[in-house]
Design a protein around this motif. Structure first.
Motif, PDB file in Angstrom:
ATOM      1  N   ALA A 100       0.834  -1.206   0.000  1.00  0.00           N
ATOM      2  CA  ALA A 100       0.000   0.000   0.000  1.00  0.00           C
ATOM      3  C   ALA A 100       0.868   1.256   0.000  1.00  0.00           C
ATOM      4  N   ALA A 101       1.966   1.227   0.766  1.00  0.00           N
ATOM      5  CA  ALA A 101       2.875   2.371   0.800  1.00  0.00           C
ATOM      6  C   ALA A 101       3.565   2.550  -0.543  1.00  0.00           C
ATOM      7  N   LEU A 102       3.996   1.448  -1.148  1.00  0.00           N
ATOM      8  CA  LEU A 102       4.693   1.511  -2.437  1.00  0.00           C
ATOM      9  C   LEU A 102       3.783   2.022  -3.550  1.00  0.00           C
ATOM     10  N   ALA A 103       2.498   1.771  -3.430  1.00  0.00           N
ATOM     11  CA  ALA A 103       1.559   2.246  -4.451  1.00  0.00           C
ATOM     12  C   ALA A 103       1.391   3.761  -4.413  1.00  0.00           C
ATOM     13  N   LEU A 104       1.781   4.389  -3.298  1.00  0.00           N
ATOM     14  CA  LEU A 104       1.578   5.834  -3.127  1.00  0.00           C
ATOM     15  C   LEU A 104       2.870   6.640  -3.172  1.00  0.00           C
ATOM     16  N   VAL A 105       3.991   6.027  -2.845  1.00  0.00           N
ATOM     17  CA  VAL A 105       5.240   6.787  -2.746  1.00  0.00           C
ATOM     18  C   VAL A 105       5.749   7.169  -4.128  1.00  0.00           C
ATOM     19  N   GLY A 106       6.280   8.385  -4.265  1.00  0.00           N
ATOM     20  CA  GLY A 106       6.799   8.834  -5.554  1.00  0.00           C
ATOM     21  C   GLY A 106       8.285   9.118  -5.538  1.00  0.00           C
ATOM     22  N   ASN A 107       8.870   9.116  -4.344  1.00  0.00           N
ATOM     23  CA  ASN A 107      10.289   9.405  -4.194  1.00  0.00           C
ATOM     24  C   ASN A 107      11.088   8.111  -4.302  1.00  0.00           C
ATOM     25  N   GLU A 108      12.091   8.102  -5.191  1.00  0.00           N
ATOM     26  CA  GLU A 108      12.819   6.854  -5.466  1.00  0.00           C
ATOM     27  C   GLU A 108      13.602   6.323  -4.274  1.00  0.00           C
ATOM     28  N   PRO A 109      14.338   7.135  -3.509  1.00  0.00           N
ATOM     29  CA  PRO A 109      15.030   6.580  -2.340  1.00  0.00           C
ATOM     30  C   PRO A 109      14.069   5.967  -1.324  1.00  0.00           C
ATOM     31  N   GLU A 110      12.917   6.612  -1.109  1.00  0.00           N
ATOM     32  CA  GLU A 110      11.931   6.027  -0.199  1.00  0.00           C
ATOM     33  C   GLU A 110      11.375   4.728  -0.769  1.00  0.00           C
ATOM     34  N   ARG A 111      11.104   4.720  -2.073  1.00  0.00           N
ATOM     35  CA  ARG A 111      10.595   3.506  -2.714  1.00  0.00           C
ATOM     36  C   ARG A 111      11.610   2.361  -2.567  1.00  0.00           C
ATOM     37  N   ALA A 112      12.886   2.667  -2.796  1.00  0.00           N
ATOM     38  CA  ALA A 112      13.912   1.628  -2.684  1.00  0.00           C
ATOM     39  C   ALA A 112      14.000   1.092  -1.256  1.00  0.00           C
ATOM     40  N   PHE A 113      13.900   1.998  -0.277  1.00  0.00           N
ATOM     41  CA  PHE A 113      13.961   1.577   1.125  1.00  0.00           C
ATOM     42  C   PHE A 113      12.789   0.649   1.468  1.00  0.00           C
ATOM     43  N   LEU A 114      11.585   1.067   1.070  1.00  0.00           N
ATOM     44  CA  LEU A 114      10.406   0.252   1.365  1.00  0.00           C
ATOM     45  C   LEU A 114      10.467  -1.092   0.646  1.00  0.00           C
ATOM     46  N   THR A 115      11.002  -1.099  -0.559  1.00  0.00           N
ATOM     47  CA  THR A 115      11.133  -2.353  -1.311  1.00  0.00           C
ATOM     48  C   THR A 115      12.086  -3.313  -0.602  1.00  0.00           C
ATOM     49  N   ARG A 116      13.200  -2.751  -0.084  1.00  0.00           N
ATOM     50  CA  ARG A 116      14.150  -3.585   0.655  1.00  0.00           C
ATOM     51  C   ARG A 116      13.511  -4.159   1.919  1.00  0.00           C
ATOM     52  N   ARG A 117      12.783  -3.304   2.634  1.00  0.00           N
ATOM     53  CA  ARG A 117      12.131  -3.758   3.858  1.00  0.00           C
ATOM     54  C   ARG A 117      11.103  -4.860   3.555  1.00  0.00           C
ATOM     55  N   ARG A 118      10.366  -4.677   2.497  1.00  0.00           N
ATOM     56  CA  ARG A 118       9.376  -5.685   2.116  1.00  0.00           C
ATOM     57  C   ARG A 118      10.075  -7.000   1.769  1.00  0.00           C
ATOM     58  N   GLY A 119      11.180  -6.876   1.020  1.00  0.00           N
ATOM     59  CA  GLY A 119      11.894  -8.062   0.598  1.00  0.00           C
ATOM     60  C   GLY A 119      12.563  -8.812   1.743  1.00  0.00           C
ATOM     61  N   SER A 120      12.771  -8.134   2.886  1.00  0.00           N
ATOM     62  CA  SER A 120      13.444  -8.768   4.026  1.00  0.00           C
ATOM     63  C   SER A 120      12.513  -9.640   4.851  1.00  0.00           C
ATOM     64  N   LEU A 121      11.195  -9.543   4.585  1.00  0.00           N
ATOM     65  CA  LEU A 121      10.247 -10.315   5.357  1.00  0.00           C
ATOM     66  C   LEU A 121      10.343 -11.797   4.987  1.00  0.00           C
ATOM     67  N   VAL A 122      10.221 -12.640   5.975  1.00  0.00           N
ATOM     68  CA  VAL A 122      10.348 -14.092   5.780  1.00  0.00           C
ATOM     69  C   VAL A 122       8.971 -14.728   5.783  1.00  0.00           C
ATOM     70  N   GLY A 123       8.753 -15.704   4.892  1.00  0.00           N
ATOM     71  CA  GLY A 123       7.506 -16.455   4.888  1.00  0.00           C
ATOM     72  C   GLY A 123       6.340 -15.705   4.300  1.00  0.00           C
ATOM     73  N   CYS A 124       6.628 -14.858   3.279  1.00  0.00           N
ATOM     74  CA  CYS A 124       5.564 -14.050   2.675  1.00  0.00           C
ATOM     75  C   CYS A 124       5.160 -14.619   1.336  1.00  0.00           C
TER      76      CYS A 124
END
Length: 410
Positions: free
Chosen positions: A386-410
């Protein structure tokens, strides 16, 4: 992402974002008409797009824009050739000979902000229009600041310009007696210019240094102009303390670094000292306001040598006071994040889930982080999406993508 545009095209965009407001302010002083000034400056930038790639960027690009805009305004007045325009044409041709207006505000951009913040307009319209004309912010960026759709904000801007035209609101220096009545929206404008600079709505950079520097410059001018206004001092303190952390907010690769993970040795101690001194001035006056309380919260963070040393109890108490003075969903969200540090992520999540901020990506990002800390990974993944669908800033998008990717069992 590489920029494959020509250097001249990149320079036109940079000048537009950094100096559009100044050019409009200068032309408005000469023309006395915000709409005409905006049109002339836009014409000048169109000319720059056409000519600079072939002719090269001029030695003084901003001066070229102002001169070209002035010439375009003269041409338009001559074409219209109405008697009422003759005086304006004379002023444009001999502008250097006109007497300077005497008054408390002599900075063109600050004067323009006070002009746009006219009581004939609603406060939201005042702030939005000033951000558009002077802040260098796009309609999309302003809509993001107000948490409304871009189309809604575009309509507000059109109505505000029409109101200025139809009510014949003059471009002039407000008198000393008028300044306090216009102060609230003026402070909001400076704050939102800084906010957009601190965390850009879109683009490849987290921070727009030009907007941060301009907001701080305007904040200092306001503090010189109205040193006895506690909220003016509080706003300047808030800007300085927030700016003090800029060097630590991104790493060597340009990636976002959260407050808890920042290298505090990179924080600017001179700005912190200046900001904390101003906070103490505010405390002695004992007339708390929203900007002073936000500055005090930032002062608590700047006092902590490490993230673990942060006095979260004091931060939450200050947010409680801020909510009592200026309640808003965003303040409630920030308080919830602080409560999570004090009482745990479950307590913070309960507060976050009670809020209604569906268009605010930070809301979804904060919720995702709390869910991640609670081990509720599938829910956290949905919140990150939901956050990634709204964010427009690339550094923030990259950070959120990394955090999402770090989750286990998704």
């Amino acid at each position: 992402m590489p920029d494959d545009r020509s250097p001249a095209a990149q320079e036109v965009e940079r000048i537009f974002r950094e100096h559009y407001g100044r050019a409009v302010a200068v032309l408005t002083r000469l023309l006395g008409d915000i709409g005409a000034a905006e049109e002339a400056v836009q014409d000048a930038f169109v000319a720059a797009v056409a000519r600079w790639p072939a002719d090269g960027v001029p030695p003084s690009p901003t001066g070229w824009i102002v001169t070209t805009a002035r010439n375009r305004a003269i041409d338009r007045l001559r074409r219209e050739s109405s008697r009422a325009d003759k005086y304006a044409e004379s002023v444009l041709l001999h502008g250097g000979d006109e007497p300077e207006e005497v008054g408390p505000v002599d900075d063109d951009r600050l004067r323009m902000i006070f002009t746009c913040c006219h009581p004939a307009l609603g406060i939201a319209a005042q702030v939005a229009l000033t951000l558009r004309l002077l802040g260098g912010l796009t309609t999309e960026e302003i809509a993001s600041a107000f948490l409304v759709p871009e189309a809604t904000m575009a309509q507000r801007l059109v109505r505000a310009k029409a109101k200025i035209r139809d009510a014949r609101i003059p471009y002039r220096v407000p008198s000393d007696a008028e300044l306090p009545d216009r102060l609230r929206p003026v402070l909001a404008v400076v704050y939102l210019i800084f906010t957009e600079g601190h965390s850009a709505t879109s683009g490849n950079l987290l921070v727009r240094e030009d907007l941060c520097a301009e907001a701080i410059r305007l904040g200092r001018l306001l503090a010189e102009l109205m040193p006895d206004e506690p909220e003016v001092v509080g706003l300047l303190a808030l800007l300085l303390l927030t700016e003090s952390r800029r060097a630590a907010r991104v790493d060597a690769d340009g990636d976002l670094v959260l407050l808890a993970d920042q290298d505090r040795s990179l924080w600017d101690r001179e700005l912190i000292t200046e900001g904390q001194t101003l906070v103490r001035v505010c405390l002695r006056r004992n007339q708390p306001g929203p900007y002073q309380l936000q500055a005090a919260i930032n002062a608590v963070h700047s006092d902590a040598p490490t993230a673990a040393d942060t006095d979260w109890r004091q931060v939450v108490a200050l947010y409680d006071h801020l909510l009592a003075l200026a309640p808003s969903p965003v303040v409630s969200l920030n308080r919830a994040v602080a409560v999570a540090e004090l009482a745990g992520p479950e307590a913070g999540l309960q507060l976050v889930d009670a809020l209604d901020l569906p268009r605010h990506h930070v809301f979804h990002a904060a919720r995702a982080d709390l869910l991640r800390r609670l081990g509720r990974n599938s829910e956290a993944t949905a919140a990150y999406d939901a956050a990634l669908a709204l964010v427009g800033n690339e550094p923030e998008r990259a950070f959120l993508t990394r955090r999402r990717g770090s989750l286990v069992g998704c």
